[in-house]
Design a protein around this motif. Structure first.
Motif, PDB file in Angstrom:
ATOM      1  N   UNK A   1       0.852  -1.185   0.000  1.00 43.33           N
ATOM      2  CA  UNK A   1       0.000   0.000   0.000  1.00 43.33           C
ATOM      3  C   UNK A   1       0.893   1.243   0.000  1.00 43.33           C
ATOM      4  N   UNK A   2       2.075   1.113  -0.577  1.00 45.88           N
ATOM      5  CA  UNK A   2       2.999   2.243  -0.651  1.00 45.88           C
ATOM      6  C   UNK A   2       2.352   3.386  -1.429  1.00 45.88           C
ATOM      7  N   UNK A   3       2.582   4.597  -0.989  1.00 40.64           N
ATOM      8  CA  UNK A   3       1.996   5.772  -1.625  1.00 40.64           C
ATOM      9  C   UNK A   3       2.603   6.064  -2.990  1.00 40.64           C
ATOM     10  N   UNK A   4       3.578   5.286  -3.395  1.00 42.24           N
ATOM     11  CA  UNK A   4       4.131   5.435  -4.741  1.00 42.24           C
ATOM     12  C   UNK A   4       3.205   4.849  -5.793  1.00 42.24           C
ATOM     13  N   UNK A   5       2.193   4.088  -5.369  1.00 39.66           N
ATOM     14  CA  UNK A   5       1.187   3.553  -6.275  1.00 39.66           C
ATOM     15  C   UNK A   5      -0.121   4.298  -6.038  1.00 39.66           C
ATOM     16  N   UNK A   6      -0.964   4.426  -7.096  1.00 38.63           N
ATOM     17  CA  UNK A   6      -2.155   5.262  -6.929  1.00 38.63           C
ATOM     18  C   UNK A   6      -3.134   4.678  -5.917  1.00 38.63           C
ATOM     19  N   UNK A   7      -3.223   3.349  -5.831  1.00 35.88           N
ATOM     20  CA  UNK A   7      -4.112   2.765  -4.827  1.00 35.88           C
ATOM     21  C   UNK A   7      -3.536   2.933  -3.425  1.00 35.88           C
ATOM     22  N   UNK A   8      -2.224   2.879  -3.326  1.00 36.34           N
ATOM     23  CA  UNK A   8      -1.581   3.137  -2.041  1.00 36.34           C
ATOM     24  C   UNK A   8      -1.819   4.559  -1.575  1.00 36.34           C
ATOM     25  N   UNK A   9      -1.797   5.505  -2.510  1.00 34.47           N
ATOM     26  CA  UNK A   9      -2.073   6.897  -2.149  1.00 34.47           C
ATOM     27  C   UNK A   9      -3.498   7.047  -1.634  1.00 34.47           C
ATOM     28  N   UNK A  10      -4.424   6.280  -2.235  1.00 35.19           N
ATOM     29  CA  UNK A  10      -5.806   6.307  -1.761  1.00 35.19           C
ATOM     30  C   UNK A  10      -5.869   5.854  -0.306  1.00 35.19           C
ATOM     31  N   UNK A  11      -5.194   4.741   0.000  1.00 34.24           N
ATOM     32  CA  UNK A  11      -5.192   4.217   1.366  1.00 34.24           C
ATOM     33  C   UNK A  11      -4.574   5.216   2.326  1.00 34.24           C
ATOM     34  N   UNK A  12      -3.435   5.811   1.949  1.00 40.52           N
ATOM     35  CA  UNK A  12      -2.770   6.785   2.816  1.00 40.52           C
ATOM     36  C   UNK A  12      -3.667   7.988   3.083  1.00 40.52           C
ATOM     37  N   UNK A  13      -4.331   8.471   2.045  1.00 41.39           N
ATOM     38  CA  UNK A  13      -5.213   9.632   2.215  1.00 41.39           C
ATOM     39  C   UNK A  13      -6.373   9.306   3.143  1.00 41.39           C
ATOM     40  N   UNK A  14      -6.950   8.127   2.972  1.00 42.15           N
ATOM     41  CA  UNK A  14      -8.064   7.717   3.826  1.00 42.15           C
ATOM     42  C   UNK A  14      -7.649   7.648   5.293  1.00 42.15           C
ATOM     43  N   UNK A  15      -6.541   6.981   5.553  1.00 39.17           N
ATOM     44  CA  UNK A  15      -6.100   6.795   6.940  1.00 39.17           C
ATOM     45  C   UNK A  15      -5.693   8.122   7.583  1.00 39.17           C
ATOM     46  N   UNK A  16      -4.971   8.965   6.835  1.00 37.75           N
ATOM     47  CA  UNK A  16      -4.536  10.243   7.385  1.00 37.75           C
ATOM     48  C   UNK A  16      -5.706  11.133   7.772  1.00 37.75           C
ATOM     49  N   UNK A  17      -6.832  10.948   7.078  1.00 36.51           N
ATOM     50  CA  UNK A  17      -7.991  11.817   7.321  1.00 36.51           C
ATOM     51  C   UNK A  17      -9.123  11.104   8.056  1.00 36.51           C
ATOM     52  N   UNK A  18      -8.808   9.949   8.660  1.00 39.20           N
ATOM     53  CA  UNK A  18      -9.791   9.192   9.449  1.00 39.20           C
ATOM     54  C   UNK A  18     -11.063   8.900   8.665  1.00 39.20           C
ATOM     55  N   UNK A  19     -10.878   8.472   7.409  1.00 44.27           N
ATOM     56  CA  UNK A  19     -12.017   8.121   6.551  1.00 44.27           C
ATOM     57  C   UNK A  19     -12.003   6.615   6.319  1.00 44.27           C
ATOM     58  N   UNK A  20     -13.095   5.969   6.640  1.00 48.44           N
ATOM     59  CA  UNK A  20     -13.226   4.535   6.390  1.00 48.44           C
ATOM     60  C   UNK A  20     -13.697   4.309   4.962  1.00 48.44           C
ATOM     61  N   UNK A  21     -13.372   3.154   4.412  1.00 47.15           N
ATOM     62  CA  UNK A  21     -13.829   2.757   3.077  1.00 47.15           C
ATOM     63  C   UNK A  21     -14.539   1.421   3.171  1.00 47.15           C
ATOM     64  N   UNK A  22     -15.762   1.371   2.663  1.00 44.42           N
ATOM     65  CA  UNK A  22     -16.548   0.134   2.647  1.00 44.42           C
ATOM     66  C   UNK A  22     -17.035  -0.104   1.225  1.00 44.42           C
ATOM     67  N   UNK A  23     -16.977  -1.359   0.791  1.00 45.73           N
ATOM     68  CA  UNK A  23     -17.323  -1.728  -0.587  1.00 45.73           C
ATOM     69  C   UNK A  23     -18.520  -2.669  -0.609  1.00 45.73           C
ATOM     70  N   UNK A  24     -19.493  -2.349  -1.465  1.00 46.44           N
ATOM     71  CA  UNK A  24     -20.619  -3.253  -1.738  1.00 46.44           C
ATOM     72  C   UNK A  24     -20.692  -3.424  -3.248  1.00 46.44           C
TER      73      UNK A  24
END
Length: 305
Positions: A76-99
């Motif tokens: 989930x390294x921020x050098x990849x676009x999906x990793x950047x998504x994860x980093x942004x979510x965690x840094x801003x206390x945003x949960x992600x749920x998928x249906x």
């Protein structure tokens, strides 16, 4: 204010993870179960543009239809676009749920929302879920068109009612054929051709129709029961579910006294950004108006209000 775990429990009740396909990746991807949630954002795609919107909105939970990691990952390294998504979510206390596929087959689900956007009356699932004794869940929907419309008229309705995309609505079949019954399936639908033929409908509206499957299907049905195909953009056929899902969570919030602020993203995340029409369309098959409505001045993104 509810905790994330309480909101997730409500979402899992709407779209149980066990009803997802075995290959799917649904459920909570990021989030602390004990964090409080005041705002929720619904969207189709968990891309950076949507995550940035959630940050700006102050959302504590982002619910998307498409998975972030469908095939797994080793980083989930921020050098990849999906990793950047994860980093942004965690840094801003945003949960992600998928249906995802569990929302496709739900009652109501993705195809119910699509049918509703097109003003179709649902009569049942296209591919029934054998575990549902009431016969309401399943993939796709079979619908009645009251009153009947020609293929040309129905394509124009789809172009008007669905969010605008570069693709618009592609049509295979006689534009003047009269439609009384229509099958719909949000997202990629050419794997359902056998079910569509068995349903005996006049048309099938879905997305991501490929050349060879579509050509073979139309040739196979041409002799005995001509059937029109309408191909919309994948994102556009699934976006109406976001509004349906948001209304479902709104109702749950009211019932529990949570006072959640529930939002739907109108950001267009369809990957196609432009469409160059042929300079010499066939007079026999060209639709009278553009199959993709232009954005209005009050709606810069071209998505419905």
């Amino acid at each position: 204010m509810p905790r994330l775990s309480e909101v997730i429990a409500a979402l899992e009740n709407l779209w149980p993870a066990e009803r997802a396909e075995s290959w799917d990746a649904v459920g909570t991807v990021v989030g602390d179960p004990d964090q409080e949630v005041t705002r929720v954002l619904f969207a189709v795609d968990p891309v950076q543009e949507i995550v940035d919107e959630a940050v700006k909105l102050g959302a504590g939970l982002l619910v998307t239809h498409h998975p972030l990691y469908l095939r797994g990952t080793t980083t989930v390294a921020a050098t990849h676009f999906k990793g950047r998504v994860v980093h942004t979510l965690i840094k801003n206390d945003i949960a992600l749920h998928v249906a995802h596929t569990n929302a496709d087959t739900a009652d109501p689900g993705v195809s119910d929302a699509l049918a509703g956007a097109l003003d179709l009356r649902v009569t049942g699932p296209l591919v029934p879920d054998p575990t549902d004794p009431e016969g309401r869940r399943g993939l796709g929907r079979v619908c009645a068109l009251d009153p009947p419309l020609t293929v040309r008229e129905f394509a124009a309705r789809a172009a008007e009612r669905l969010p605008a995309t570069a693709q618009g609505i592609r049509v295979a079949g006689d534009p003047e054929a009269l439609l009384r019954t229509v099958a719909v399936s949000g997202g990629s639908g050419d794997s359902l051709f056998d079910h569509v033929r068995a349903a005996g409908v006049d048309a099938f509206l879905t997305a991501d129709l490929r050349h060879h499957p579509a050509a073979e299907f139309t040739a196979a049905v041409a002799a005995h029961s001509p059937l029109a195909l309408l191909d919309a953009a994948h994102w556009a056929t699934e976006w109406p579910w976001c509004e349906l899902a948001a209304s479902q969570l709104d109702e749950i919030s009211d019932r529990h006294g949570w006072d959640l602020r529930v939002h739907v993203s109108k950001t267009v995340t369809d990957p196609w950004t432009a469409h160059a029409a042929s300079a010499h369309p066939s007079p026999a098959t060209a639709l009278p108006t553009s199959a993709s409505r232009p954005p209005s001045s009050s709606d810069p993104l071209g998505a419905p209000n």
